[in-house]
Design an enzyme around this catalytic site. Structure first.
Site, mmCIF file in Angstrom:
data_model
loop_
_atom_site.group_PDB
_atom_site.id
_atom_site.type_symbol
_atom_site.label_atom_id
_atom_site.label_comp_id
_atom_site.label_asym_id
_atom_site.label_seq_id
_atom_site.Cartn_x
_atom_site.Cartn_y
_atom_site.Cartn_z
ATOM 1 N N LYS A 112 0.831 -1.207 0.000
ATOM 2 C CA LYS A 112 0.000 0.000 0.000
ATOM 3 C C LYS A 112 0.862 1.253 0.000
ATOM 4 O O LYS A 112 0.515 2.263 -0.606
ATOM 5 C CB LYS A 112 -0.944 0.004 1.203
ATOM 6 C CG LYS A 112 -2.052 -1.009 1.073
ATOM 7 C CD LYS A 112 -3.213 -0.680 1.980
ATOM 8 C CE LYS A 112 -4.335 -1.683 1.813
ATOM 9 N NZ LYS A 112 -5.442 -1.472 2.729
ATOM 10 N N LYS A 194 -3.962 -11.857 -6.403
ATOM 11 C CA LYS A 194 -5.193 -12.200 -5.669
ATOM 12 C C LYS A 194 -6.359 -11.343 -6.175
ATOM 13 O O LYS A 194 -6.148 -10.226 -6.654
ATOM 14 C CB LYS A 194 -4.994 -12.046 -4.158
ATOM 15 C CG LYS A 194 -4.946 -10.634 -3.674
ATOM 16 C CD LYS A 194 -5.037 -10.536 -2.156
ATOM 17 C CE LYS A 194 -4.998 -9.062 -1.777
ATOM 18 N NZ LYS A 194 -5.038 -8.744 -0.398
ATOM 19 N N LYS A 197 -10.294 -5.555 -5.322
ATOM 20 C CA LYS A 197 -10.887 -4.453 -6.066
ATOM 21 C C LYS A 197 -9.850 -3.434 -6.480
ATOM 22 O O LYS A 197 -9.960 -2.781 -7.495
ATOM 23 C CB LYS A 197 -11.964 -3.768 -5.231
ATOM 24 C CG LYS A 197 -13.316 -4.339 -5.512
ATOM 25 C CD LYS A 197 -14.292 -3.889 -4.497
ATOM 26 C CE LYS A 197 -13.789 -4.306 -3.142
ATOM 27 N NZ LYS A 197 -14.565 -3.830 -2.037
HETATM 28 P P1 TYM Z 1 -10.210 -6.907 3.882
HETATM 29 O O1 TYM Z 1 -11.295 -5.936 4.150
HETATM 30 O O2 TYM Z 1 -9.172 -6.567 2.870
HETATM 31 O O3 TYM Z 1 -10.793 -8.325 3.471
HETATM 32 C C1 TYM Z 1 -11.834 -8.946 4.196
HETATM 33 C C2 TYM Z 1 -11.628 -10.444 4.248
HETATM 34 O O4 TYM Z 1 -11.615 -11.009 2.933
HETATM 35 C C3 TYM Z 1 -10.450 -11.800 2.761
HETATM 36 N N1 TYM Z 1 -10.023 -11.712 1.344
HETATM 37 C C4 TYM Z 1 -9.777 -12.769 0.571
HETATM 38 N N2 TYM Z 1 -9.845 -14.091 0.811
HETATM 39 C C5 TYM Z 1 -9.554 -14.921 -0.226
HETATM 40 N N3 TYM Z 1 -9.173 -14.486 -1.453
HETATM 41 C C6 TYM Z 1 -9.088 -13.172 -1.735
HETATM 42 N N4 TYM Z 1 -8.735 -12.750 -2.947
HETATM 43 C C7 TYM Z 1 -9.404 -12.241 -0.696
HETATM 44 N N5 TYM Z 1 -9.426 -10.877 -0.623
HETATM 45 C C8 TYM Z 1 -9.811 -10.571 0.639
HETATM 46 C C9 TYM Z 1 -9.423 -11.195 3.703
HETATM 47 O O5 TYM Z 1 -8.400 -12.105 4.017
HETATM 48 C C10 TYM Z 1 -10.289 -10.843 4.889
HETATM 49 O O6 TYM Z 1 -10.467 -11.961 5.730
HETATM 50 N N6 TYM Z 1 -7.170 -6.083 7.773
HETATM 51 C C11 TYM Z 1 -8.391 -6.743 7.354
HETATM 52 C C12 TYM Z 1 -9.615 -6.269 8.118
HETATM 53 C C13 TYM Z 1 -9.522 -6.366 9.606
HETATM 54 C C14 TYM Z 1 -9.645 -7.554 10.382
HETATM 55 C C15 TYM Z 1 -9.548 -7.110 11.747
HETATM 56 C C16 TYM Z 1 -9.793 -8.892 10.067
HETATM 57 C C17 TYM Z 1 -9.365 -5.316 10.464
HETATM 58 N N7 TYM Z 1 -9.394 -5.760 11.754
HETATM 59 C C18 TYM Z 1 -9.629 -8.039 12.796
HETATM 60 C C19 TYM Z 1 -9.878 -9.801 11.129
HETATM 61 C C20 TYM Z 1 -9.787 -9.384 12.476
HETATM 62 C C21 TYM Z 1 -8.628 -6.436 5.886
HETATM 63 O O7 TYM Z 1 -8.163 -5.478 5.365
HETATM 64 O O8 TYM Z 1 -9.498 -7.289 5.271
#
Ligand code: TYM
Length: 327
Positions: A112, A194, A197
């Protein structure tokens, strides 16, 4: 006692199939057997520039999507991170137990930062510490996430262990939970990246609110591997990805799906995969459209979640503050 789980998603636009398969599918499966907390991590979203109206809309759309996908607000706690101030309080405390070097090693931060160049913020740097606070406040046994969040959960464990060593048992050390299949769903137009968006063009992902014709077009245009065999094998990363999506949206195993398309080539496979996705999304979209027209109902769900989450989070925060000597 039921096992506790916690997870969260950033309100940064409509969810895609990767979010569903990597994370929310497991949440749904676990909601009956666990005491579950699912968060809308709006303070994480502002680590990169956001338009206020878009952010506001995205928060409510994500709340609607959580329910539309099948999370039952009577069984699980759905809440907004910014509604529970213990998150930012604990994040500050944990900043003082996190090392620069370990945060500099976070791959998501490096990616990022490269993208936002001079506009990269301190918030982006300490993002994983806020995530550690999100998790540790609720003392979960498990954190169900996609593979890209594994490093963040490992960091969370390290910070918690460090604190526990110094002040005695305070935080439960949580385990990460990935789905057996689909922990990393790949982009439809580049199976080496992966599904995301931000990282790809619109062709790379299927949004959970894409209309049927868009789903059909995106799947038909999806990159495939050389040859014409529908098989999930190491040298067919694009087909493996499409089969992983197929199995996630139907009740069929990968083996069963492979059998269906022996000697059929990719054309029929892709058309029927698109149809399966459309069928899978149909009830979710219907429910979502219904909910989005009832903002007061969503607000009620988030209010109830705020109450419940605040009570649980405050117990951990008070313990931490007592141990630090600030209460
Ligand atoms: P975020 O918002 O980017 O994504 C949400 C969830 O979707 C999963 N994910 C995927 N899994 C499989 N294949 C993909 N291509 C893919 N893209 C996204 C992510 O692994 C995630 O589980 N930092 C985290 C949000 C967060 C969080 C937390 C998660 C903040 N605090 C506490 C768990 C516990 C994030 O940016 O996810």
């Amino acid at each position: 006692m039921k096992q506790r789980i916690l997870s969260g998603i950033q309100p940064s636009g409509a969810l895609h199939l990767g979010n569903y398969i990597g994370a929310i599918r497991q949440w749904k499966d676990l909601q009956d057997s666990s005491d579950a907390f699912f968060c809308i991590v709006d303070y994480h979203a502002i680590t990169v520039p956001q338009d206020p109206q878009d952010l506001y809309d995205n928060i409510h759309q994500l709340a609607a999507m959580y329910v539309a996908i099948g999370l039952d607000p009577n069984k699980v706690t759905l809440f907004k991170q910014s509604d529970v101030s213990a998150h930012t309080e604990l994040a500050w405390i944990l900043n003082c137990f996190s090392h620069m070097g370990e945060l500099e090693r976070m791959t998501q931060y490096k990616d990022k930062k490269a993208k936002h160049k001079q506009r990269s913020t301190v918030g982006l740097f300490t993002y994983p510490v806020l995530m550690a606070a999100d998790i540790l406040l609720y003392q979960p046994h498990l954190v169900p996430v996609g593979e890209d969040q594994k490093q963040h959960v490992e960091l969370t464990r390290n910070i918690a262990e460090r604190f526990n060593q110094r002040y005695g048992e305070t935080f439960r050390i949580p385990d990460v939970l990935h789905p057996k299949q689909g922990a990393r769903i790949m982009s439809l137009d580049d199976p080496t990246k992966k599904m995301s968006k931000s990282a790809t063009t619109e062709r790379g992902y299927i949004s959970l609110i894409d209309p049927p014709d868009v789903v059909m077009k995106k799947v038909k245009r999806a990159v495939t591997d050389s040859g014409d065999e529908v098989k999930a094998v190491a040298d067919k990363p694009a087909l493996t990805n499409l089969l992983t999506i197929y199995t996630a949206v139907t009740a069929k195993s990968i083996g069963e799906i492979e059998q269906l398309y022996v000697g059929q080539g990719y054309g029929r496979f892709k058309k029927e995969l698109a149809e399966a996705i459309i069928e899978f999304l149909r009830p979710i979209q219907e429910k979502y459209n219904e909910l989005i027209d009832h903002p007061a109902e969503l607000q009620k769900i988030l209010e109830a979640g705020k109450e419940k989450a605040s009570t649980v989070a405050q117990i951990t925060l008070d313990d931490v503050k007592t141990k630090l000597g600030v209460i």
